[in-house]
Scaffold this motif. Structure first.
Motif, PDB file in Angstrom:
ATOM      1  N   ALA A  45     -23.181 -18.397 -39.266  1.00 23.03           N
ATOM      2  CA  ALA A  45     -22.475 -17.126 -39.102  1.00 23.03           C
ATOM      3  C   ALA A  45     -21.290 -17.278 -38.158  1.00 23.03           C
ATOM      4  O   ALA A  45     -20.219 -16.687 -38.381  1.00 23.03           O
ATOM      5  N   THR A  46     -21.459 -18.081 -37.126  1.00 23.60           N
ATOM      6  CA  THR A  46     -20.375 -18.283 -36.164  1.00 23.60           C
ATOM      7  C   THR A  46     -19.212 -19.021 -36.804  1.00 23.60           C
ATOM      8  O   THR A  46     -18.043 -18.656 -36.619  1.00 23.60           O
ATOM      9  N   LEU A  47     -19.505 -20.052 -37.588  1.00 25.51           N
ATOM     10  CA  LEU A  47     -18.435 -20.787 -38.270  1.00 25.51           C
ATOM     11  C   LEU A  47     -17.709 -19.919 -39.286  1.00 25.51           C
ATOM     12  O   LEU A  47     -16.480 -20.013 -39.439  1.00 25.51           O
ATOM     13  N   GLU A  51     -13.733 -19.166 -39.128  1.00 26.55           N
ATOM     14  CA  GLU A  51     -12.821 -19.365 -40.268  1.00 26.55           C
ATOM     15  C   GLU A  51     -11.931 -18.146 -40.459  1.00 26.55           C
ATOM     16  O   GLU A  51     -10.720 -18.268 -40.682  1.00 26.55           O
ATOM     17  N   ARG A  52     -12.512 -16.937 -40.362  1.00 28.20           N
ATOM     18  CA  ARG A  52     -11.720 -15.715 -40.544  1.00 28.20           C
ATOM     19  C   ARG A  52     -10.703 -15.551 -39.420  1.00 28.20           C
ATOM     20  O   ARG A  52      -9.562 -15.147 -39.662  1.00 28.20           O
ATOM     21  N   ILE A  53     -11.113 -15.870 -38.218  1.00 29.62           N
ATOM     22  CA  ILE A  53     -10.197 -15.754 -37.080  1.00 29.62           C
ATOM     23  C   ILE A  53      -9.056 -16.759 -37.225  1.00 29.62           C
ATOM     24  O   ILE A  53      -7.887 -16.440 -36.959  1.00 29.62           O
ATOM     25  N   ALA A  54      -9.383 -17.961 -37.651  1.00 29.33           N
ATOM     26  CA  ALA A  54      -8.359 -18.993 -37.846  1.00 29.33           C
ATOM     27  C   ALA A  54      -7.392 -18.603 -38.956  1.00 29.33           C
ATOM     28  O   ALA A  54      -6.178 -18.823 -38.850  1.00 29.33           O
ATOM     29  N   GLU A  55      -7.911 -18.022 -40.026  1.00 24.65           N
ATOM     30  CA  GLU A  55      -7.053 -17.586 -41.126  1.00 24.65           C
ATOM     31  C   GLU A  55      -6.092 -16.507 -40.670  1.00 24.65           C
ATOM     32  O   GLU A  55      -4.974 -16.388 -41.188  1.00 24.65           O
ATOM     33  N   LYS A  79     -17.931 -29.488 -34.836  1.00 30.15           N
ATOM     34  CA  LYS A  79     -17.700 -30.492 -35.879  1.00 30.15           C
ATOM     35  C   LYS A  79     -16.939 -29.902 -37.057  1.00 30.15           C
ATOM     36  O   LYS A  79     -16.053 -30.551 -37.633  1.00 30.15           O
ATOM     37  N   PHE A  80     -17.242 -28.654 -37.421  1.00 33.40           N
ATOM     38  CA  PHE A  80     -16.659 -28.076 -38.629  1.00 33.40           C
ATOM     39  C   PHE A  80     -15.599 -27.004 -38.369  1.00 33.40           C
ATOM     40  O   PHE A  80     -14.987 -26.511 -39.317  1.00 33.40           O
ATOM     41  N   SER A  81     -15.366 -26.648 -37.131  1.00 32.52           N
ATOM     42  CA  SER A  81     -14.373 -25.622 -36.840  1.00 32.52           C
ATOM     43  C   SER A  81     -12.960 -26.113 -37.160  1.00 32.52           C
ATOM     44  O   SER A  81     -12.611 -27.264 -36.845  1.00 32.52           O
ATOM     45  N   PRO A  82     -12.113 -25.253 -37.753  1.00 28.58           N
ATOM     46  CA  PRO A  82     -10.738 -25.647 -38.049  1.00 28.58           C
ATOM     47  C   PRO A  82      -9.821 -25.595 -36.828  1.00 28.58           C
ATOM     48  O   PRO A  82      -8.679 -26.045 -36.900  1.00 28.58           O
ATOM     49  N   GLU A 247     -10.309 -10.639 -35.659  1.00 28.56           N
ATOM     50  CA  GLU A 247      -9.063 -10.840 -36.399  1.00 28.56           C
ATOM     51  C   GLU A 247      -7.982  -9.861 -35.957  1.00 28.56           C
ATOM     52  O   GLU A 247      -6.790 -10.186 -35.966  1.00 28.56           O
ATOM     53  N   GLU A 248      -8.400  -8.643 -35.577  1.00 29.80           N
ATOM     54  CA  GLU A 248      -7.429  -7.645 -35.114  1.00 29.80           C
ATOM     55  C   GLU A 248      -6.779  -8.094 -33.815  1.00 29.80           C
ATOM     56  O   GLU A 248      -5.611  -7.807 -33.563  1.00 29.80           O
ATOM     57  N   GLU A 249      -7.535  -8.782 -32.959  1.00 27.47           N
ATOM     58  CA  GLU A 249      -6.969  -9.286 -31.713  1.00 27.47           C
ATOM     59  C   GLU A 249      -5.831 -10.268 -31.993  1.00 27.47           C
ATOM     60  O   GLU A 249      -4.804 -10.261 -31.310  1.00 27.47           O
TER      61      GLU A 249
END
Length: 372
Positions: A45-47, A51-55, A79-82, A247-249
């Motif tokens: 769930a965290t990853l 992903e949404r925050i990075a996008e 390991k998997f965070s962009p 994402e709003e931030e």
């Protein structure tokens, strides 16, 4: 000399550190970050949220690490965070050591509640051993007891003193890969503290108005506080703290930077507030355009003006523009590169503007690739 010196912002000189592969400070772009609100122990769930925050455009994402389960999950998350991950550490200094071992790019510690100086030293050693940077995060709501007794209340002097004391601990251990924040929910206190800190250190500064509030009120408070500091050249990375989706931030953070010409991302929509002169429904049109253009990250400008009073002038300064023909008319003028291009029916306007913005983005990206 700049062509428009009244637009220039001279950024405070700071040394540069690395948060993973993201430079912070020096002449690096001001980094924008947010924080997850999932249970960190739930790596999946965290990853997904990262992903949404990075996008949305985030350069860095912070996750809270209050438990052993959460720091254990950091191994998979990092390991998997962009984007690079900052581990947020409060109270339990061992969580900082574990997070460093499990791939955190940066450790955020709050000096007021992490405990004795020897605990801070252990966290510093873990950061050195595992190539982490650090953030000293002073907060007006959790200052050390002796400082509150000395000053009577949270004040700029107390916050700066706390930050510099803990910076000295890092320096004593030959550690300079750190940034500092001195946040408060009070805009006046925050701005004054950062001004004092900016004069006292060359460390990069992380800006934020903490606990700013909901989407509307928090955006206003953050814009006033962060805008004041950024305009003065202070700040190397920012986080807009909102009681809203992360994402709003990111969106608000980039809009603040865009308004000051410090960073550009996506379509900068310049639109009028609408009035009785409008030739189309400006408010609904802009709402639809912002949603349909949200996927474009390439910097460009679009003006959407309801009538010819200011429309042609604004269109001259934007990549793409549309000016309404006036009350009762069903068409307006399309501008490309500031030059009138063709008349365009109101009903066709949104689809046409989206198409043109997508084409402009592709053109800009192709030119950038060719230049490289």
């Amino acid at each position: 000399m700049s062509v428009r010196p009244w637009r220039d912002i001279e950024r405070r000189k700071s040394r540069q550190i690395m948060v993973g592969n993201v430079p912070v400070g020096g002449d690096a772009p001001i980094a924008v970050q947010s924080m997850t609100n999932t249970d960190t122990a739930d790596a999946k769930a965290t990853l997904e949220q990262i992903e949404r925050i990075a996008e949305a455009g985030a350069d860095i994402v912070r996750v809270s690490c209050p438990t052993e389960d959460s720091t254990a999950a950091m191994k998979e998350i990092t390991k998997f965070s962009p984007v690079p991950i900052v581990a947020d550490i409060h109270f339990h200094y061992k969580r900082g050591i574990e997070a460093a071992m499990n791939g955190a790019a940066c450790l955020r510690i709050n000096p007021g509640n992490i405990g004795k100086a020897d605990r801070v030293k252990e966290v510093v050693q873990a950061a050195k051993d595992h190539g982490c940077s650090m953030r000293i995060g002073v907060n007006g709501g959790s200052l050390e007891k002796h400082l509150l007794e000395q000053y009577g209340e949270p004040c700029p002097e107390a916050m700066v003193e706390s930050a510099l004391f803990h910076a000295n601990i890092l320096e004593e251990h030959d550690f300079q890969e750190y940034k500092i924040s001195v946040k408060a929910s009070d805009v006046f206190l925050t701005v004054a503290a950062y001004h004092g800190l900016a004069e006292a250190t060359e460390a990069p500064l992380h800006l934020g108005i903490t606990e700013a509030g909901g989407l509307m009120s928090g955006t206003i408070k953050s814009s006033i506080g962060l805008g004041n500091l950024l305009w003065a050249g202070i700040g190397d990375t920012i986080r807009v703290s909102l009681s809203a989706e992360p994402e709003e931030e990111i969106k608000v953070g980039f809009d603040i930077l865009k308004s000051l010409g410090l960073r550009h991302r996506g379509v900068n929509v310049i639109s009028c507030p609408s009035c009785a002169r409008q030739g189309f429904d400006v408010i609904r049109t802009v709402e639809k355009l912002e949603k349909r253009l949200a996927h474009i990250s390439t910097p460009m400008s679009l003006s959407v003006i309801g009538c010819v009073v200011n429309g042609p002038g604004e269109a001259r300064e934007t990549d793409i523009g549309f000016t309404g023909g006036g009350t009762g008319k069903d068409a307006g003028m399309l501008y490309l590169g500031g030059v009138p291009a063709e008349k365009l029916k109101n009903d066709d306007m949104i689809d046409k503007l989206v198409q043109l913005c997508e084409a402009k983005a592709a053109e800009i990206e192709a030119a950038a690739a060719a230049a490289e």
